[in-house]
Enzyme design. Structure first.
Site, PDB file in Angstrom:
ATOM      1  N   LYS A  11      -8.860  17.153 -12.820  1.00 41.29           N
ATOM      2  CA  LYS A  11      -9.672  16.018 -13.271  1.00 41.29           C
ATOM      3  C   LYS A  11     -10.023  15.076 -12.105  1.00 41.29           C
ATOM      4  O   LYS A  11      -9.451  15.183 -11.010  1.00 41.29           O
ATOM      5  CB  LYS A  11      -8.917  15.291 -14.395  1.00 41.29           C
ATOM      6  CG  LYS A  11      -8.682  16.182 -15.635  1.00 41.29           C
ATOM      7  CD  LYS A  11      -8.077  15.394 -16.794  1.00 41.29           C
ATOM      8  CE  LYS A  11      -7.859  16.293 -18.013  1.00 41.29           C
ATOM      9  NZ  LYS A  11      -7.414  15.520 -19.209  1.00 41.29           N
ATOM     10  N   PHE A  59     -10.093   7.548 -28.568  1.00 41.79           N
ATOM     11  CA  PHE A  59     -10.101   7.602 -27.105  1.00 41.79           C
ATOM     12  C   PHE A  59     -11.311   8.352 -26.550  1.00 41.79           C
ATOM     13  O   PHE A  59     -11.453   8.478 -25.334  1.00 41.79           O
ATOM     14  CB  PHE A  59      -8.804   8.238 -26.583  1.00 41.79           C
ATOM     15  CG  PHE A  59      -8.526   9.642 -27.069  1.00 41.79           C
ATOM     16  CD1 PHE A  59      -9.129  10.735 -26.473  1.00 41.79           C
ATOM     17  CD2 PHE A  59      -7.639   9.872 -28.121  1.00 41.79           C
ATOM     18  CE1 PHE A  59      -8.872  12.031 -26.904  1.00 41.79           C
ATOM     19  CE2 PHE A  59      -7.371  11.158 -28.570  1.00 41.79           C
ATOM     20  CZ  PHE A  59      -7.992  12.241 -27.957  1.00 41.79           C
ATOM     21  N   ARG A  87       0.610  25.358 -19.943  1.00 42.68           N
ATOM     22  CA  ARG A  87       0.953  24.081 -20.597  1.00 42.68           C
ATOM     23  C   ARG A  87       2.351  23.625 -20.152  1.00 42.68           C
ATOM     24  O   ARG A  87       2.594  22.429 -19.985  1.00 42.68           O
ATOM     25  CB  ARG A  87       0.903  24.202 -22.133  1.00 42.68           C
ATOM     26  CG  ARG A  87      -0.462  24.557 -22.712  1.00 42.68           C
ATOM     27  CD  ARG A  87      -1.451  23.421 -22.782  1.00 42.68           C
ATOM     28  NE  ARG A  87      -1.050  22.311 -23.625  1.00 42.68           N
ATOM     29  CZ  ARG A  87      -1.890  21.362 -24.045  1.00 42.68           C
ATOM     30  NH1 ARG A  87      -3.193  21.409 -23.724  1.00 42.68           N
ATOM     31  NH2 ARG A  87      -1.473  20.367 -24.783  1.00 42.68           N
ATOM     32  N   THR A  93       0.721  15.689 -22.660  1.00 44.79           N
ATOM     33  CA  THR A  93      -0.497  14.890 -22.470  1.00 44.79           C
ATOM     34  C   THR A  93      -0.203  13.559 -21.791  1.00 44.79           C
ATOM     35  O   THR A  93      -0.934  13.132 -20.901  1.00 44.79           O
ATOM     36  CB  THR A  93      -1.163  14.634 -23.847  1.00 44.79           C
ATOM     37  OG1 THR A  93      -1.317  15.894 -24.519  1.00 44.79           O
ATOM     38  CG2 THR A  93      -2.528  13.982 -23.677  1.00 44.79           C
ATOM     39  N   ARG A 104       1.518  17.027 -14.188  1.00 46.33           N
ATOM     40  CA  ARG A 104       1.202  15.694 -14.710  1.00 46.33           C
ATOM     41  C   ARG A 104       2.218  14.653 -14.246  1.00 46.33           C
ATOM     42  O   ARG A 104       1.875  13.489 -14.052  1.00 46.33           O
ATOM     43  CB  ARG A 104       1.065  15.740 -16.242  1.00 46.33           C
ATOM     44  CG  ARG A 104      -0.280  16.329 -16.659  1.00 46.33           C
ATOM     45  CD  ARG A 104      -0.401  16.618 -18.125  1.00 46.33           C
ATOM     46  NE  ARG A 104      -1.791  16.854 -18.527  1.00 46.33           N
ATOM     47  CZ  ARG A 104      -2.171  17.337 -19.703  1.00 46.33           C
ATOM     48  NH1 ARG A 104      -1.257  17.666 -20.608  1.00 46.33           N
ATOM     49  NH2 ARG A 104      -3.443  17.521 -19.986  1.00 46.33           N
ATOM     50  N   ASN A 114      -4.478  12.097 -16.721  1.00 50.15           N
ATOM     51  CA  ASN A 114      -3.336  13.009 -16.685  1.00 50.15           C
ATOM     52  C   ASN A 114      -3.573  14.244 -15.814  1.00 50.15           C
ATOM     53  O   ASN A 114      -2.978  15.302 -16.049  1.00 50.15           O
ATOM     54  CB  ASN A 114      -2.910  13.379 -18.112  1.00 50.15           C
ATOM     55  CG  ASN A 114      -4.020  14.033 -18.894  1.00 50.15           C
ATOM     56  OD1 ASN A 114      -5.075  14.363 -18.342  1.00 50.15           O
ATOM     57  ND2 ASN A 114      -3.791  14.235 -20.173  1.00 50.15           N
ATOM     58  N   HIS A 117      -6.424  19.584 -17.068  1.00 51.85           N
ATOM     59  CA  HIS A 117      -6.617  20.132 -18.405  1.00 51.85           C
ATOM     60  C   HIS A 117      -6.022  21.525 -18.455  1.00 51.85           C
ATOM     61  O   HIS A 117      -6.077  22.265 -17.472  1.00 51.85           O
ATOM     62  CB  HIS A 117      -8.124  20.228 -18.731  1.00 51.85           C
ATOM     63  CG  HIS A 117      -8.395  21.007 -19.988  1.00 51.85           C
ATOM     64  ND1 HIS A 117      -8.298  20.436 -21.237  1.00 51.85           N
ATOM     65  CD2 HIS A 117      -8.700  22.323 -20.185  1.00 51.85           C
ATOM     66  CE1 HIS A 117      -8.549  21.362 -22.158  1.00 51.85           C
ATOM     67  NE2 HIS A 117      -8.803  22.506 -21.543  1.00 51.85           N
TER      68      HIS A 117
HETATM   69  O1  CDP Z   1      -5.164  17.616 -22.612  1.00 47.27           O
HETATM   70  P1  CDP Z   1      -4.225  17.789 -23.792  1.00 47.27           P
HETATM   71  O2  CDP Z   1      -4.499  19.060 -24.551  1.00 47.27           O
HETATM   72  O3  CDP Z   1      -2.790  17.635 -23.390  1.00 47.27           O
HETATM   73  O4  CDP Z   1      -4.505  16.562 -24.771  1.00 47.27           O
HETATM   74  P2  CDP Z   1      -5.578  16.393 -25.957  1.00 47.27           P
HETATM   75  O5  CDP Z   1      -4.882  15.810 -27.108  1.00 47.27           O
HETATM   76  O6  CDP Z   1      -6.340  17.675 -26.165  1.00 47.27           O
HETATM   77  O7  CDP Z   1      -6.570  15.282 -25.382  1.00 47.27           O
HETATM   78  C1  CDP Z   1      -7.591  15.612 -24.463  1.00 47.27           C
HETATM   79  C2  CDP Z   1      -7.579  14.567 -23.361  1.00 47.27           C
HETATM   80  O8  CDP Z   1      -7.956  13.303 -23.908  1.00 47.27           O
HETATM   81  C3  CDP Z   1      -6.225  14.305 -22.709  1.00 47.27           C
HETATM   82  O9  CDP Z   1      -5.915  15.247 -21.715  1.00 47.27           O
HETATM   83  C4  CDP Z   1      -6.403  12.912 -22.144  1.00 47.27           C
HETATM   84  O10 CDP Z   1      -7.121  12.918 -20.913  1.00 47.27           O
HETATM   85  C5  CDP Z   1      -7.276  12.254 -23.214  1.00 47.27           C
HETATM   86  N1  CDP Z   1      -6.486  11.463 -24.193  1.00 47.27           N
HETATM   87  C6  CDP Z   1      -6.540  10.066 -24.131  1.00 47.27           C
HETATM   88  O11 CDP Z   1      -7.233   9.515 -23.284  1.00 47.27           O
HETATM   89  N2  CDP Z   1      -5.820   9.320 -25.037  1.00 47.27           N
HETATM   90  C7  CDP Z   1      -5.072   9.912 -25.994  1.00 47.27           C
HETATM   91  N3  CDP Z   1      -4.383   9.169 -26.868  1.00 47.27           N
HETATM   92  C8  CDP Z   1      -5.008  11.318 -26.062  1.00 47.27           C
HETATM   93  C9  CDP Z   1      -5.727  12.067 -25.142  1.00 47.27           C
HETATM   94 MG    MG Z   2      -6.202  19.649 -25.568  1.00 46.14          MG
END
Ligand code: CDP
Ligand code: MG
Length: 139
Positions: A11, A59, A87, A93, A104, A114, A117
């Site tokens: 990112k 978000f 993962r 996350t 991360r 974070n 991805h």
């Molecule tokens: O990336 P990951 O699959 O771990 O998380 P996700 O739930 O699929 O969310 C996608 C992305 O949204 C995250 O990697 C964060 O950059 C962002 N995010 C955020 O800004 N605030 C949250 N509460 C959850 C996710």
């Molecule tokens: Mg995700």
């Protein structure tokens, strides 16, 4: 049987930290092979399309702003059990909850910034790899 590929994005925060090299080193040291890769800046439309499943989340707008704030590295990674193993390597996350040794933990700041991805299922990995890469770009 688990699939063997996953899509990653280094990112804008990783690029900003000048940490593309160390992150790729950590990824390849864990036996992921790079099958496709591109350094690019996501358009607003690409970011919205890629994160479409989150479009109704609170978000979402901040996420789009962050993901289009600077260049990123897109890559298809291959390894047995790629989605689950990647993962594990990146951590949860929320970067503040990530264990030492995860990407991360090393390069993320919080739940938004974070660092990386990683696809969350084989089905989404397939969609995400196809979203960014044609078959002629994979080696
Ligand atoms: O990336 P990951 O699959 O771990 O998380 P996700 O739930 O699929 O969310 C996608 C992305 O949204 C995250 O990697 C964060 O950059 C962002 N995010 C955020 O800004 N605030 C949250 N509460 C959850 C996710
Ligand atoms: Mg995700």
């Amino acid at each position: 049987m688990a699939g063997n590929k996953t899509l990653t994005i280094l990112k804008p925060d990783v690029v900003e930290q000048n940490a593309i090299g160390p992150v790729l080193t950590q990824i390849t040291a864990h036996d992921f092979r790079i099958r496709a890769m591109r350094y690019t800046k996501l358009s607003d439309e690409q970011a919205r399309g890629f994160y479409e499943i989150h479009k109704d989340k609170s978000f979402f707008e901040n996420l789009i702003k962050f993901m289009t704030s600077g260049p990123v590295v897109l890559a298809i990674l291959e390894k047995d059990n790629a989605v689950e193993d990647f993962r594990k390597l990146i951590g949860p996350t929320d970067s503040t909850k990530a264990e030492q040794g995860t990407i991360r933990h090393s390069y993320g700041t919080d739940i938004e910034r974070n660092a990386v991805h990683g696809s969350d299922s084989d089905e989404n990995a397939e969609r995400e790899c196809n979203f960014f890469f044609s078959y002629s770009e994979r080696y």
